[in-house]
Scaffold this active site. Structure first.
Site, mmCIF file in Angstrom:
data_model
loop_
_atom_site.group_PDB
_atom_site.id
_atom_site.type_symbol
_atom_site.label_atom_id
_atom_site.label_comp_id
_atom_site.label_asym_id
_atom_site.label_seq_id
_atom_site.Cartn_x
_atom_site.Cartn_y
_atom_site.Cartn_z
ATOM 1 N N ASP A 73 -61.195 -80.663 -72.439
ATOM 2 C CA ASP A 73 -60.193 -79.998 -73.271
ATOM 3 C C ASP A 73 -60.414 -80.517 -74.695
ATOM 4 O O ASP A 73 -60.084 -81.667 -75.008
ATOM 5 C CB ASP A 73 -58.789 -80.352 -72.756
ATOM 6 C CG ASP A 73 -57.673 -79.695 -73.571
ATOM 7 O OD1 ASP A 73 -57.940 -79.296 -74.721
ATOM 8 O OD2 ASP A 73 -56.543 -79.608 -73.056
ATOM 9 N N ARG A 129 -59.313 -54.764 -70.340
ATOM 10 C CA ARG A 129 -59.146 -56.044 -69.643
ATOM 11 C C ARG A 129 -60.525 -56.684 -69.446
ATOM 12 O O ARG A 129 -60.695 -57.889 -69.557
ATOM 13 C CB ARG A 129 -58.439 -55.862 -68.290
ATOM 14 C CG ARG A 129 -58.409 -57.172 -67.525
ATOM 15 C CD ARG A 129 -57.497 -57.265 -66.299
ATOM 16 N NE ARG A 129 -57.093 -56.039 -65.692
ATOM 17 C CZ ARG A 129 -57.869 -55.295 -64.888
ATOM 18 N NH1 ARG A 129 -59.099 -55.675 -64.585
ATOM 19 N NH2 ARG A 129 -57.395 -54.176 -64.381
HETATM 20 C C1 PLP Z 1 -51.378 -76.649 -76.401
HETATM 21 C C2 PLP Z 1 -52.347 -77.307 -75.516
HETATM 22 C C3 PLP Z 1 -52.756 -76.713 -74.320
HETATM 23 C C4 PLP Z 1 -52.185 -75.400 -73.825
HETATM 24 O O1 PLP Z 1 -52.525 -74.317 -74.665
HETATM 25 P P1 PLP Z 1 -51.585 -73.022 -74.874
HETATM 26 O O2 PLP Z 1 -52.360 -72.207 -75.862
HETATM 27 O O3 PLP Z 1 -50.268 -73.507 -75.388
HETATM 28 O O4 PLP Z 1 -51.467 -72.378 -73.540
HETATM 29 C C5 PLP Z 1 -53.702 -77.391 -73.559
HETATM 30 N N1 PLP Z 1 -54.214 -78.578 -73.942
HETATM 31 C C6 PLP Z 1 -53.838 -79.174 -75.083
HETATM 32 C C7 PLP Z 1 -54.429 -80.492 -75.458
HETATM 33 C C8 PLP Z 1 -52.899 -78.575 -75.914
HETATM 34 O O5 PLP Z 1 -52.507 -79.186 -77.037
#
Ligand code: PLP
Length: 384
Positions: free
Chosen positions: A174, A50
């Site tokens: 993001d 972990r």
């Molecule tokens: C898919 C996605 C997420 C979440 O990611 P997971 O791997 O599905 O948990 C977050 N932000 C964006 C822009 C995404 O396309």
């Protein structure tokens, strides 16, 4: 030495070394939960999986390198990576977020962290005056998604960063939609880059994995503590699959961008299409910012068929044969989605329509197939 390599080489060699025991060129899948100690506390650098695992370490080094950052951290999913970021905050802290964002992120903020008394301001991050007006002494983080999902708006990372730095606020981006091939937010001043590596980074629709990349030693220490203490880590097999995907990231992205442009231009010129959202168009409202902060425009786009409503948008989506109707994006295969009922269903209709996610909006993740087949497929789907 590695930093001097070009991106196309870094996806293959960045942060990687030849395995010491047998010279394996790819890191082995260390499928083990624990590691032998000769006397309590004395071991070869690994204690429990972990906390650390050698396959995960290879992936984390690769992720840091391709995002031009110092540290990478891998998580069990993109949302688990985000979850770790928000655990840096405490009750009453405030966050400024784009109102045009991934539905799962909206759900995490409103259904989980709001309960723990974090306050979120969902606003248009393209409007810097509005961002400024929401900042107060409780504001601790600005969360940017760019290009946004599914409206393909582009937020000026440097501009937001200047404001964030002047007020001592953390900036997290993001970067899932762009991938490290198109955009490196740390180089534009961001403190944290987050990826759903499930998408372009792994690229083959065969793994769920998340990532954070940071430069600051202090942030890395706090995030690794959370990674271990909360425990949402990926297994070694998933780390291996992601590393394998990264090797071809540059090649795949080149084709995603090429095909994305072909499909976007086809839709723009089609009489059957009312609107197309793709940041590569000169007419896109944020085209100049996209040109400034991105290396190309990617393979994600959305469109509205002419005169359509919920029912005929669904019918068009059902007609696709090469594009698969599915959640997710960024894989080698082309996917089609209906944001209003799929990825963005957890956002109330009034809020999502304000940002343009109408019932007839169709989102495409353009894959790396031959683009002629993709255009033929779209044509027959709209016409039949
Ligand atoms: C898919 C996605 C997420 C979440 O990611 P997971 O791997 O599905 O948990 C977050 N932000 C964006 C822009 C995404 O396309």
């Amino acid at each position: 030495m590695e930093k001097k390599l070009h991106f196309n080489s870094r996806v293959i060699h960045g942060g990687q070394e030849i395995e010491k025991s047998f010279g394996a060129v790819m890191p082995p899948i260390y499928q083990t939960s624990t590691y032998a100690q000769s006397t309590p506390g004395v071991h070869k650098g690994y204690e429990y999986s972990r906390t650390h695992n050698p396959t995960r370490t290879s992936l984390e080094n690769s992720l840091a390198n391709i995002e031009s950052g110092k540290y990478g951290l891998a998580f069990a999913s993109g949302l688990a990576a985000m979850d770790a970021v928000f655990k840096l905050l405490k009750p009453e802290d405030e966050v400024i977020v784009t109102h045009d964002l991934y539905g799962g992120s909206y759900r995490l903020f409103t259904k989980i962290f709001q309960v723990f008394k974090l306050k979120f301001h969902f606003i248009d991050l393209q409007n810097i005056k509005e961002v400024e007006s929401k900042i107060n002494n409780k504001t601790k983080l600005i969360w940017v998604e760019t290009p946004t999902n599914p409206m393909m708006n582009v937020v000026d990372i440097s501009l937001i960063n200047n404001l964030a730095k002047s007020k001592n606020i953390l900036l997290a981006v993001d970067n899932t939609f762009a991938s490290p091939y198109l955009q490196n937010p740390l180089l534009l001043g961001a403190d944290i880059v987050m990826h759903s590596a499930t998408k372009y980074i792994a690229g083959h629709s065969d793994v769920i994995l998340g990532a954070l990349i940071v430069n600051s030693d202090k942030l890395f220490d706090r995030l690794s503590f959370i990674q271990n203490a909360s425990g949402a880590v990926p297994g070694p097999m998933d780390c291996f699959l992601t590393l394998r995907g990264i090797k071809t990231l540059a090649l795949r992205m080149e084709r995603h961008c090429f095909n994305g442009k072909k499909v976007a231009e086809f839709l723009l010129n089609s009489e059957l299409v009312e609107r197309v959202y793709w940041p590569g168009f000169n007419s896109h409202p944020n085209h100049l910012i996209a040109k400034k902060q991105m290396n190309d425009f990617g393979g994600m786009l959305s469109f509205v068929p002419k005169g359509s409503n919920f029912r005929n948008a669904i019918k068009i989506i059902e007609n696709f044969k090469v594009f698969t109707l599915a959640e997710s994006l960024g894989g080698v295969e082309s996917l089609v989605g209906h944001p209003a009922s799929m990825t963005h269903a957890s956002i109330p209709k009034k809020i999502r329509e304000k940002s343009g996610v109408v019932d007839s909006l169709i989102r495409l993740s353009v894959g790396i197939e031959d683009y002629h087949d993709l255009i033929d497929d779209i044509t027959q789907a709209i016409n039949s």
